[in-house]
Design a protein around this motif. Structure first.
Motif, PDB file in Angstrom:
ATOM      1  N   SER A 123       0.826  -1.204   0.000  1.00  0.00           N
ATOM      2  CA  SER A 123       0.000   0.000   0.000  1.00  0.00           C
ATOM      3  C   SER A 123       0.860   1.253   0.000  1.00  0.00           C
ATOM      4  CB  SER A 123      -0.941  -0.002   1.209  1.00  0.00           C
ATOM      5  OG  SER A 123      -0.198  -0.024   2.402  1.00  0.00           O
ATOM      6  N   ARG A 124       0.242   2.318  -0.474  1.00  0.00           N
ATOM      7  CA  ARG A 124       0.906   3.631  -0.474  1.00  0.00           C
ATOM      8  C   ARG A 124      -0.152   4.700  -0.263  1.00  0.00           C
ATOM      9  NH1 ARG A 124       1.395   5.173  -6.692  1.00  0.00           N
ATOM     10  NH2 ARG A 124      -0.052   3.645  -7.458  1.00  0.00           N
ATOM     11  N   ASP A 125       0.251   5.754   0.413  1.00  0.00           N
ATOM     12  CA  ASP A 125      -0.644   6.873   0.657  1.00  0.00           C
ATOM     13  C   ASP A 125      -0.556   7.855  -0.502  1.00  0.00           C
ATOM     14  OD1 ASP A 125      -1.423   5.799   3.055  1.00  0.00           O
ATOM     15  OD2 ASP A 125      -0.086   7.010   4.261  1.00  0.00           O
ATOM     16  N   ILE A 126      -1.700   8.341  -0.931  1.00  0.00           N
ATOM     17  CA  ILE A 126      -1.778   9.282  -2.053  1.00  0.00           C
ATOM     18  C   ILE A 126      -2.668  10.449  -1.644  1.00  0.00           C
ATOM     19  CG2 ILE A 126      -2.556   9.626  -4.423  1.00  0.00           C
ATOM     20  CD1 ILE A 126      -1.993   6.688  -4.928  1.00  0.00           C
ATOM     21  N   THR A 127      -2.193  11.658  -1.879  1.00  0.00           N
ATOM     22  CA  THR A 127      -2.980  12.853  -1.596  1.00  0.00           C
ATOM     23  C   THR A 127      -3.833  13.184  -2.808  1.00  0.00           C
ATOM     24  OG1 THR A 127      -1.273  13.706  -0.124  1.00  0.00           O
ATOM     25  CG2 THR A 127      -2.855  15.296  -0.975  1.00  0.00           C
ATOM     26  N   LEU A 128      -5.129  13.309  -2.585  1.00  0.00           N
ATOM     27  CA  LEU A 128      -6.033  13.744  -3.640  1.00  0.00           C
ATOM     28  C   LEU A 128      -5.887  15.251  -3.809  1.00  0.00           C
ATOM     29  CD1 LEU A 128      -9.216  11.732  -2.597  1.00  0.00           C
ATOM     30  CD2 LEU A 128      -7.436  11.072  -4.224  1.00  0.00           C
ATOM     31  N   LEU A 129      -6.111  15.723  -5.019  1.00  0.00           N
ATOM     32  CA  LEU A 129      -5.953  17.142  -5.329  1.00  0.00           C
ATOM     33  C   LEU A 129      -7.309  17.817  -5.442  1.00  0.00           C
ATOM     34  CD1 LEU A 129      -3.374  16.667  -8.233  1.00  0.00           C
ATOM     35  CD2 LEU A 129      -2.867  17.183  -5.848  1.00  0.00           C
ATOM     36  N   ASN A 130      -7.382  19.085  -5.011  1.00  0.00           N
ATOM     37  CA  ASN A 130      -8.585  19.860  -5.306  1.00  0.00           C
ATOM     38  C   ASN A 130      -8.396  20.484  -6.693  1.00  0.00           C
ATOM     39  OD1 ASN A 130      -7.163  22.351  -5.067  1.00  0.00           O
ATOM     40  ND2 ASN A 130      -7.601  22.426  -2.870  1.00  0.00           N
ATOM     41  N   LEU A 131      -9.384  21.196  -7.179  1.00  0.00           N
ATOM     42  CA  LEU A 131      -9.325  21.736  -8.541  1.00  0.00           C
ATOM     43  C   LEU A 131      -8.154  22.704  -8.720  1.00  0.00           C
ATOM     44  CD1 LEU A 131     -10.523  21.890 -11.361  1.00  0.00           C
ATOM     45  CD2 LEU A 131     -12.034  23.703 -10.543  1.00  0.00           C
ATOM     46  N   HIS A 132      -7.905  23.556  -7.741  1.00  0.00           N
ATOM     47  CA  HIS A 132      -6.801  24.529  -7.848  1.00  0.00           C
ATOM     48  C   HIS A 132      -5.448  23.823  -7.897  1.00  0.00           C
ATOM     49  CE1 HIS A 132      -9.529  27.871  -7.331  1.00  0.00           C
ATOM     50  NE2 HIS A 132     -10.045  27.274  -6.270  1.00  0.00           N
ATOM     51  N   GLN A 133      -5.274  22.810  -7.080  1.00  0.00           N
ATOM     52  CA  GLN A 133      -4.014  22.055  -7.076  1.00  0.00           C
ATOM     53  C   GLN A 133      -3.825  21.309  -8.390  1.00  0.00           C
ATOM     54  OE1 GLN A 133      -5.081  19.877  -3.560  1.00  0.00           O
ATOM     55  NE2 GLN A 133      -3.631  21.008  -2.278  1.00  0.00           N
ATOM     56  N   LEU A 134      -4.905  20.740  -8.916  1.00  0.00           N
ATOM     57  CA  LEU A 134      -4.830  20.032 -10.188  1.00  0.00           C
ATOM     58  C   LEU A 134      -4.427  20.976 -11.316  1.00  0.00           C
ATOM     59  CD1 LEU A 134      -5.301  17.504 -11.952  1.00  0.00           C
ATOM     60  CD2 LEU A 134      -7.687  18.245 -12.144  1.00  0.00           C
ATOM     61  N   MET A 135      -5.060  22.150 -11.377  1.00  0.00           N
ATOM     62  CA  MET A 135      -4.738  23.111 -12.436  1.00  0.00           C
ATOM     63  C   MET A 135      -3.296  23.582 -12.333  1.00  0.00           C
ATOM     64  SD  MET A 135      -7.478  22.870 -14.037  1.00  0.00           S
ATOM     65  CE  MET A 135      -7.057  23.888 -15.386  1.00  0.00           C
ATOM     66  N   ALA A 136      -2.828  23.844 -11.103  1.00  0.00           N
ATOM     67  CA  ALA A 136      -1.442  24.267 -10.916  1.00  0.00           C
ATOM     68  C   ALA A 136      -0.487  23.176 -11.376  1.00  0.00           C
ATOM     69  CB  ALA A 136      -1.186  24.620  -9.449  1.00  0.00           C
ATOM     70  N   LYS A 137      -0.778  21.943 -11.031  1.00  0.00           N
ATOM     71  CA  LYS A 137       0.082  20.827 -11.435  1.00  0.00           C
ATOM     72  C   LYS A 137       0.133  20.694 -12.951  1.00  0.00           C
ATOM     73  CE  LYS A 137       0.897  16.012 -10.474  1.00  0.00           C
ATOM     74  NZ  LYS A 137       1.431  15.448  -9.260  1.00  0.00           N
ATOM     75  N   LEU A 138      -1.021  20.820 -13.596  1.00  0.00           N
ATOM     76  CA  LEU A 138      -1.063  20.712 -15.050  1.00  0.00           C
ATOM     77  C   LEU A 138      -0.327  21.865 -15.727  1.00  0.00           C
ATOM     78  CD1 LEU A 138      -4.742  19.536 -15.537  1.00  0.00           C
ATOM     79  CD2 LEU A 138      -2.661  18.168 -15.757  1.00  0.00           C
ATOM     80  N   LEU A 139      -0.518  23.079 -15.220  1.00  0.00           N
ATOM     81  CA  LEU A 139       0.153  24.239 -15.815  1.00  0.00           C
ATOM     82  C   LEU A 139       1.657  24.173 -15.623  1.00  0.00           C
ATOM     83  CD1 LEU A 139      -2.375  27.053 -14.927  1.00  0.00           C
ATOM     84  CD2 LEU A 139      -1.870  26.138 -17.194  1.00  0.00           C
ATOM     85  N   LEU A 140       2.094  23.770 -14.451  1.00  0.00           N
ATOM     86  CA  LEU A 140       3.533  23.689 -14.174  1.00  0.00           C
ATOM     87  C   LEU A 140       4.200  22.566 -14.950  1.00  0.00           C
ATOM     88  CD1 LEU A 140       3.537  24.401 -10.357  1.00  0.00           C
ATOM     89  CD2 LEU A 140       4.232  25.943 -12.195  1.00  0.00           C
ATOM     90  N   ALA A 141       3.462  21.517 -15.265  1.00  0.00           N
ATOM     91  CA  ALA A 141       4.008  20.396 -16.036  1.00  0.00           C
ATOM     92  C   ALA A 141       4.268  20.793 -17.476  1.00  0.00           C
ATOM     93  CB  ALA A 141       3.065  19.203 -15.964  1.00  0.00           C
ATOM     94  N   ARG A 142       3.564  21.789 -17.974  1.00  0.00           N
ATOM     95  CA  ARG A 142       3.708  22.218 -19.364  1.00  0.00           C
ATOM     96  C   ARG A 142       4.917  23.104 -19.574  1.00  0.00           C
ATOM     97  NH1 ARG A 142      -1.389  23.654 -22.502  1.00  0.00           N
ATOM     98  NH2 ARG A 142      -0.579  22.119 -23.926  1.00  0.00           N
ATOM     99  N   GLU A 143       5.476  23.633 -18.473  1.00  0.00           N
ATOM    100  CA  GLU A 143       6.618  24.560 -18.620  1.00  0.00           C
ATOM    101  C   GLU A 143       7.913  23.819 -18.791  1.00  0.00           C
ATOM    102  OE1 GLU A 143       6.564  27.196 -15.295  1.00  0.00           O
ATOM    103  OE2 GLU A 143       4.744  28.153 -15.970  1.00  0.00           O
TER     104      GLU A 143
END
Length: 143
Positions: A123-143
């Motif tokens: 098993s492993r622990d995973i943090t779920l993202l809210n909408l703001h965290q998801l958008m930030a992650k997606l935007l930062l991944a594109r840079e």
């Protein structure tokens, strides 16, 4: 009639091949799947994953007794997101922490960490993202 049989056969073949080669994840009753990879309206607790990365939209909901003569109070979250990779025929079970009270539920919503357990018991622990965290992650991944 022949067209109907052909469509039914193709649907059956696609379902059999999809389920035999895909990983699956089951979620507890308190987490409903409301979207997978942009598709919505699932309202289920077990899903098949596509090979590669998957974006799973979840909503937390549970009812808690406030006092003995009350019908209870619902605690519901805004959408929460799980990014999960799948490249094998694995089965996963997602678990939330044990939540007894509405206060614990709100704490979970503020810090939504689930445990993902595979068929081998790892098993492993995973943090779920809210909408703001998801958008930030997606935007930062594109840079």
């Amino acid at each position: 009639m022949k067209t109907f049989i052909t469509i039914a056969a193709l649907t059956l073949v696609s379902l059999v091949s999809f389920s035999s080669s895909a990983a699956s994840v089951s979620f507890p009753d308190s987490l409903s799947v409301t979207g997978i990879n942009g598709d919505t309206k699932f309202d289920t607790h077990e899903i098949q994953l596509a090979e590669g990365k998957n974006l799973i939209e979840l909503k937390y909901h549970d009812i808690f007794e406030v006092n003995a003569d009350d019908s209870g109070a619902w605690v519901k979250s805004a959408p929460l997101y799980l990014i999960m990779s799948s490249n094998e025929q694995a089965q996963y079970q997602a678990m939330t922490p044990v939540i007894y009270t509405a206060e614990e539920a709100y704490d979970f919503i503020d810090n939504p960490v689930i445990t993902l357990k595979d068929a081998q018991g790892e098993s492993r622990d995973i943090t779920l993202l809210n909408l703001h965290q998801l958008m930030a992650k997606l935007l930062l991944a594109r840079e």
